[in-house]
Design a protein around this motif. Structure first.
Motif, PDB file in Angstrom:
ATOM      1  N   GLN A 156       0.843  -1.207   0.000  1.00 40.83           N
ATOM      2  CA  GLN A 156       0.000   0.000   0.000  1.00 40.83           C
ATOM      3  C   GLN A 156       0.878   1.257   0.000  1.00 40.83           C
ATOM      4  O   GLN A 156       0.638   2.201  -0.755  1.00 40.83           O
ATOM      5  CB  GLN A 156      -0.871  -0.027   1.259  1.00 40.83           C
ATOM      6  N   VAL A 197       2.610   1.733  -3.357  1.00 39.77           N
ATOM      7  CA  VAL A 197       1.654   2.247  -4.357  1.00 39.77           C
ATOM      8  C   VAL A 197       1.438   3.743  -4.129  1.00 39.77           C
ATOM      9  O   VAL A 197       1.474   4.549  -5.074  1.00 39.77           O
ATOM     10  CB  VAL A 197       0.313   1.472  -4.303  1.00 39.77           C
ATOM     11  N   LYS A 237       2.161   6.649  -6.882  1.00 40.66           N
ATOM     12  CA  LYS A 237       0.888   7.010  -7.539  1.00 40.66           C
ATOM     13  C   LYS A 237       0.974   8.325  -8.315  1.00 40.66           C
ATOM     14  O   LYS A 237       0.542   8.421  -9.457  1.00 40.66           O
ATOM     15  CB  LYS A 237      -0.207   7.105  -6.464  1.00 40.66           C
ATOM     16  N   ALA A 248      -1.656  -6.688  -4.945  1.00 42.76           N
ATOM     17  CA  ALA A 248      -1.361  -5.693  -5.991  1.00 42.76           C
ATOM     18  C   ALA A 248      -2.670  -5.184  -6.590  1.00 42.76           C
ATOM     19  O   ALA A 248      -2.846  -3.982  -6.811  1.00 42.76           O
ATOM     20  CB  ALA A 248      -0.481  -6.309  -7.071  1.00 42.76           C
ATOM     21  N   HIS A 272      -4.584  -3.012  -3.911  1.00 42.81           N
ATOM     22  CA  HIS A 272      -4.052  -1.670  -3.648  1.00 42.81           C
ATOM     23  C   HIS A 272      -3.844  -0.851  -4.922  1.00 42.81           C
ATOM     24  O   HIS A 272      -3.335   0.261  -4.870  1.00 42.81           O
ATOM     25  CB  HIS A 272      -2.743  -1.773  -2.861  1.00 42.81           C
ATOM     26  N   ALA A 318      -1.863  -1.378  -7.702  1.00 41.92           N
ATOM     27  CA  ALA A 318      -0.497  -1.218  -8.231  1.00 41.92           C
ATOM     28  C   ALA A 318      -0.534  -1.140  -9.753  1.00 41.92           C
ATOM     29  O   ALA A 318      -1.539  -1.488 -10.387  1.00 41.92           O
ATOM     30  CB  ALA A 318       0.377  -2.389  -7.786  1.00 41.92           C
ATOM     31  N   TYR A 319       0.582  -0.701 -10.304  1.00 42.15           N
ATOM     32  CA  TYR A 319       0.661  -0.579 -11.768  1.00 42.15           C
ATOM     33  C   TYR A 319       0.726  -1.953 -12.423  1.00 42.15           C
ATOM     34  O   TYR A 319       0.125  -2.196 -13.462  1.00 42.15           O
ATOM     35  CB  TYR A 319       1.914   0.232 -12.122  1.00 42.15           C
TER      36      TYR A 319
END
Ligand SMILES: Cc1ncc(COP(=O)(O)OP(=O)(O)O)c(N)n1
Ligand SMILES: Cc1nc(C(=O)O)sc1CCOP(=O)(O)O
Length: 548
Positions: free
Chosen positions: A391, A394, A398, A413, A416, A418-419
């Motif tokens: 978290q 990320v 962000k 992932a 939260h 994530a990419y």
């Protein structure tokens, strides 16, 4: 592109019969080995009088001559691999089994192509059940087509060994579907065969031609579009010799199977194109199709699609729900459901780190791709802590342009936002690939050779990682370092999919790695153990030629 590596020629022994037409048998084996830069020695078991269309006679060599051929060769040097083809009779088979049993360890890998009949329609060998059982147990890989598989498995059906199976009588003389193939192959494995490659050329029920490799724990399918009406003989000999050649050249068994499959496809293609040209000038009937040499396979389109099937389970890795999907449909997978591409197309250094603190530390460098790789076994992490760390990572990335990949923990992932997610080969059996794709995350996947690359290409990931290029102290690797030459070939095999090279890369090596065309270079210790990680990142970027 030329072959990845070439030093002095490795040696393979071919044990088998001569075919006067040159279409199959030991003549074809030796031509295949020479084509692949391997020195072939011959132990001739029989001499046959064959044309491309008929076999008129065949004569077995004396046992003393078989023994002598083996002995003179062994006195000079043992090979890295032995390929066995036609064996004329029980006495020969017993001599060979005994010779194999007497080899000292580490012994050559032994491939047996169980040629029971010639493609020019004559019986070449007449082996009893007992010697077949003995041979199956001493060789490392047996490569039957589906007819040969039925004959071999039939030997064990009704015997005490096969009591675990239900559909005994069905496969005694014929295998008719993929279920029979699996059943028959498992029968051989349960009876002592170490591994079986069932060739799919005769499996007309399959849409594609799928060769399936079985061991007691693995099942791997290699698929090519089916060739209809091929008149080329000797493809079984070619394939088994090519497997032996690639193993002798240092490839893992599954990479040797992948390369040999591609090799045979290339030989078919070059032979049929020259055949159709020759048929323009003469009567097709009178011109037999002869195999042409094709060399080390470097063209992407020759390689099979590869599917790893764990314990008979069919999961989202293959994107398939049924057996026939796995065998027949994964060819279409890539076109149907690609992952989102990476947002940055610029090449760059890709740090792999084990905490959000490291990410915070490296973000000011302007790093564009980074990975959070938390390994529970080497640090006291529990699920809640890992979740918090992800978290935080990320949140840190962000509002930046940095693409954050989370290693292994794909659910967290997704949760939260994530990419992207980075997965290893084993993770592909358990992760929900569709869920990652549907959540809009990018996917990167580790690979370590031809078979894994071909497996992963079907998923159309955002990048393919290629490892390990050099020895690394960061992680225990079960495979050998790949080196620069193979990396170059892998990058090409990945086609347009971005690639990430990883493993033992430092500032002295990153130029050579970048020169292979790999899109990104992933590093752990070259940054985390550097006295100044920022400076190390910039030096790596510069040395690789990614910035001026
Ligand atoms: C960019 C990149 N390449 C390879 C790996 C290795 O991933 P995997 O095979 O999942 O092994 P572990 O990292 O889990 O040990 C990677 N993490 N990143
Ligand atoms: C995490 C990892 N995966 C690899 C693979 O080949 O899949 S090699 C590797 C370790 C890379 O660390 P370093 O840059 O310190 O050698």
């Amino acid at each position: 592109m030329s072959e990845p590596e070439k030093a002095c020629s490795p040696i393979v022994w071919c044990v088998g019969g001569s075919d006067s037409s040159g279409g199959a048998g030991i003549t074809r084996d030796l031509a295949t080995l020479a084509d692949l830069g391997v020195h072939g020695c011959a132990i001739v078991t029989l001499v046959s009088a064959q044309s491309h269309y008929a076999m008129t006679s065949s004569k077995a060599m004396q046992l003393s001559l078989i023994n002598e051929q083996w002995q003179v060769l062994a006195a000079e040097a043992l090979p890295l691999c032995i390929k066995i083809g036609a064996i004329a009779n029980d006495a020969q088979a017993k001599v060979l089994s005994t010779r194999i049993e007497m080899l000292s360890v580490p012994r050559p890998l032994i491939v047996w192509d169980p040629v029971l009949f010639s493609s020019s329609k004559g019986a070449l060998s007449n082996l009893s059940k007992d010697v077949i059982k003995q041979l199956l147990r001493v060789v490392d890989l047996v490569t039957p087509n589906t007819h040969e598989l039925a004959s071999l498995a039939g030997i064990f059906i009704d015997s005490e060994i096969d009591n675990a199976f239900e559909t005994k009588s069905e496969i005694k003389s014929e295998v008719k579907n993929n279920r029979d193939v699996r059943h028959a192959a498992k029968t051989l494995i349960n009876s002592g065969a170490k591994s079986v490659l069932v060739k799919g050329g005769h499996a007309r029920w399959q849409h594609n031609a799928t060769d399936t490799y079985f061991t007691d724990s693995e099942e791997i399918a290699f698929s090519q579009p089916r060739v209809h009406h091929s008149e080329l003989r000797g493809t079984g000999c070619m394939q088994a010799s090519a497997i032996a050649a690639f193993v002798a050249k240092g490839y893992s068994i599954i990479d040797a199977l992948t390369l040999a499959n591609a090799y045979v496809k290339n030989v078919r293609d070059v032979s049929s194109s020259s055949y159709s040209q020759s048929s323009l000038t003469g009567s097709r009937q009178s011109v037999p199709q002869v195999p042409r040499l094709a060399g080390f396979p470097t063209n992407r389109d020759a390689f099979p699609t590869v599917a790893f099937i764990k314990s008979g389970a069919f999961n989202s890795v293959d994107g398939c729900k049924t057996e026939s999907d796995v065998f027949d449909k994964h060819h279409n997978e890539r076109r149907e459901k690609p992952f989102l591409p990476l947002s940055h197309t610029k090449r760059g250094i890709y740090p792999v780190v084990d905490s959000a603190d490291w990410i915070e530390k490296l973000l000011p460098t302007g790093v564009e791709t980074i990975q959070l790789r938390i390994k529970e076994d080497i640090s006291p992490w529990d699920k809640a802590r890992i979740s918090k760390e992800i978290q935080r990572a990320v949140a840190l990335t962000k509002s930046t342009s940095c693409q954050l990949f989370i290693n292994d923990h794909w659910q967290l992932a997704i949760e939260h936002g994530a990419y992207g997610v980075h997965l290893g080969q084993e993770d592909l059996f358990t992760a929900d690939i569709d869920a990652i794709r549907k959540a809009g995350l990018r996917l990167g996947v580790s690979t370590h050779g031809y078979a894994e690359i071909q497996r992963v290409k079907s998923l159309a990931p955002s990048y393919i990682a290629l490892g390990h290029i050099f020895a690394t102290k960061t992680k225990d690797m079960p495979s050998q370092p790949q080196g620069i030459d193979r990396l170059k070939h892998y990058v090409d095999l990945c086609g347009g999919i971005p690639t990430v090279a990883i493993g033992g890369i430092n500032k002295n090596r990153c130029k050579a790695v970048a020169d292979t065309g790999a899109t990104h270079i992933a590093v752990v210790t070259a940054i985390t153990e550097a006295p100044c990680p920022h400076a190390a990142y910039h030096t790596l970027q510069k040395e690789a030629g990614f910035v001026e």
